[in-house]
Write an enzyme that holds these catalytic residues in place. Structure first.
Site, PDB file in Angstrom:
ATOM      1  N   LYS A 116     -13.034  -7.638  -8.217  1.00 28.01           N
ATOM      2  CA  LYS A 116     -13.639  -7.669  -6.887  1.00 28.01           C
ATOM      3  C   LYS A 116     -15.124  -8.017  -7.015  1.00 28.01           C
ATOM      4  O   LYS A 116     -15.884  -7.304  -7.685  1.00 28.01           O
ATOM      5  CB  LYS A 116     -13.470  -6.312  -6.195  1.00 28.01           C
ATOM      6  CG  LYS A 116     -12.037  -6.021  -5.749  1.00 28.01           C
ATOM      7  CD  LYS A 116     -11.963  -4.693  -5.015  1.00 28.01           C
ATOM      8  CE  LYS A 116     -10.679  -4.543  -4.216  1.00 28.01           C
ATOM      9  NZ  LYS A 116      -9.490  -4.340  -5.036  1.00 28.01           N
ATOM     10  N   LYS A 141       0.843  -1.182   0.000  1.00 29.51           N
ATOM     11  CA  LYS A 141       0.000   0.000   0.000  1.00 29.51           C
ATOM     12  C   LYS A 141       0.889   1.246   0.000  1.00 29.51           C
ATOM     13  O   LYS A 141       1.500   1.606   1.006  1.00 29.51           O
ATOM     14  CB  LYS A 141      -0.925  -0.012   1.217  1.00 29.51           C
ATOM     15  CG  LYS A 141      -1.958  -1.129   1.156  1.00 29.51           C
ATOM     16  CD  LYS A 141      -2.814  -1.035  -0.100  1.00 29.51           C
ATOM     17  CE  LYS A 141      -3.819  -2.159  -0.189  1.00 29.51           C
ATOM     18  NZ  LYS A 141      -4.631  -2.083  -1.423  1.00 29.51           N
TER      19      LYS A 141
END
Length: 349
Positions: free
Chosen positions: A247, A147
């Site tokens: 997703k 991240k």
């Protein structure tokens, strides 16, 4: 807490579990868990209020007719795919239980003995992120999503370089989660040109990402901007990416995720198969979609039930050396733990 770009973080994950029961007494289950309220245009309380609005329209439908169920949901509510996702997944679970087939088999059949997982590394200092990666290397993970997308682009470069030193030959993804402006992304891509790394969703807008992609020699992943089948077709035609993150709840459930998955296989696009977040039931759904995808096109998948602290279902896949497998049992192969879930907050009949 789980931290990503723009100073965003989540400490408590609010999941909604949906049960769909037929007149014959069979019940299927689904789950959806938005990553807080600042990741995508979705929020946890919106799931439940959306289902309260949508649910009455589904009473009397044949839950095993998946395209019909999805058509009814689209006609009754425009947009809000995350609201529809758990209902759709529950219908797949139900179909599997009635036919005594696993969802993996219903989605096309099993490829390989297991599915390779990636581990998302929360945004911290380069040293802490590298330490975290080393811990997960010892647990068998070989693919990592860092991240990045912080306000200090030099620090992001340090994060990438630091972790790359301990992951030679492995798949490393630098995920900015829309946190960079185009000029920042181009600068960072240039500064890590000698590092073996994938660049993931550097900017917010599709056009911004396309601009960066056109100046980037690294493998390129799109995530937040991949919202439906037409977007995948557009991105393929524009040569805007090499891979996507698929997703389940972002596209509205397994029915639409399967459509996108099958198109990506046809077009030669590799996928991270995952969801926004979730527990055991989300993880089970991911495992069935991933395990029914040809291995060549599986970049990795995610085991969200290893990120959370409370189990909510029995029979969910469990990671072993950075891998998991989809259940061979009927449906998703799970049974909710009602002692953990408590009493229903909504009953539509």
């Amino acid at each position: 807490s789980y931290k990503w770009s723009g100073g965003r973080s989540v400490e408590v994950f609010d999941s909604t579990v949906v049960g769909v029961t037929t007149s014959s007494g069979h019940t299927g289950y689904g789950e959806v868990c938005p990553l807080g309220s600042a990741y995508l245009p979705a929020f946890p309380a919106g799931v439940r209020s959306g289902i309260a609005e949508l649910g009455p329209n589904l009473i009397g439908c044949d839950a095993t007719q998946l395209l019909q169920v999805n058509h009814v949901m689209e006609c009754a509510m425009k947009g809000h795919p995350y609201v529809k996702s758990a209902i759709d997944v529950a219908c797949w679970d139900l179909l599997g239980k009635i036919t005594q087939m696993s969802v993996c088999d219903l989605l096309g059949g099993r490829f390989g003995d297991h599915v390779v997982l990636y581990r998302a590394i929360s945004q911290e200092s380069p040293e802490k992120m590298t330490e975290s990666v080393c811990n997960y290397l010892n647990q068998g993970y070989e693919r990592f999503q860092l991240k990045v997308g912080g306000p200090d682009t030099n620090l992001d470069v340090q994060r990438i370089r630091s972790v790359a030193k301990v992951t030679p030959g492995m798949i490393l993804m630098a995920d900015a989660n829309t946190g960079w402006l185009p000029h920042q992304a181009m600068r960072i891509v240039d500064q890590v040109r000698d590092v073996d790394v994938y660049i993931e969703q550097p900017c917010s807008l599709y056009e911004e990402n396309l601009s960066v992609r056109q100046h980037c020699q690294k493998p390129f992943i799109l995530d937040e901007t991949i919202t439906d089948l037409p977007t995948v077709i557009r991105a393929f035609n524009d040569k805007a990416m090499d891979c996507i993150n698929l997703k389940i709840s972002k596209v509205g459930g397994l029915t639409k995720a399967k459509q996108i998955r099958d198109l990506c296989v046809t077009l030669g696009i590799s996928m991270n198969i995952e969801d926004t977040w979730g527990g055991d039931i989300v993880t089970a759904a991911i495992s069935h979609l991933a395990h029914s995808t040809p291995e060549t096109f599986r970049l990795a998948a995610t085991d969200f039930n290893s990120y959370v602290t409370r189990p909510i279902a029995k029979g969910a896949p469990q990671r072993q050396q950075g891998r998991f497998t989809a259940s061979h049992g009927p449906g998703l192969g799970i049974e909710p733990m009602f002692e953990e879930l408590g009493s229903p907050v909504l009953d539509i009949h």
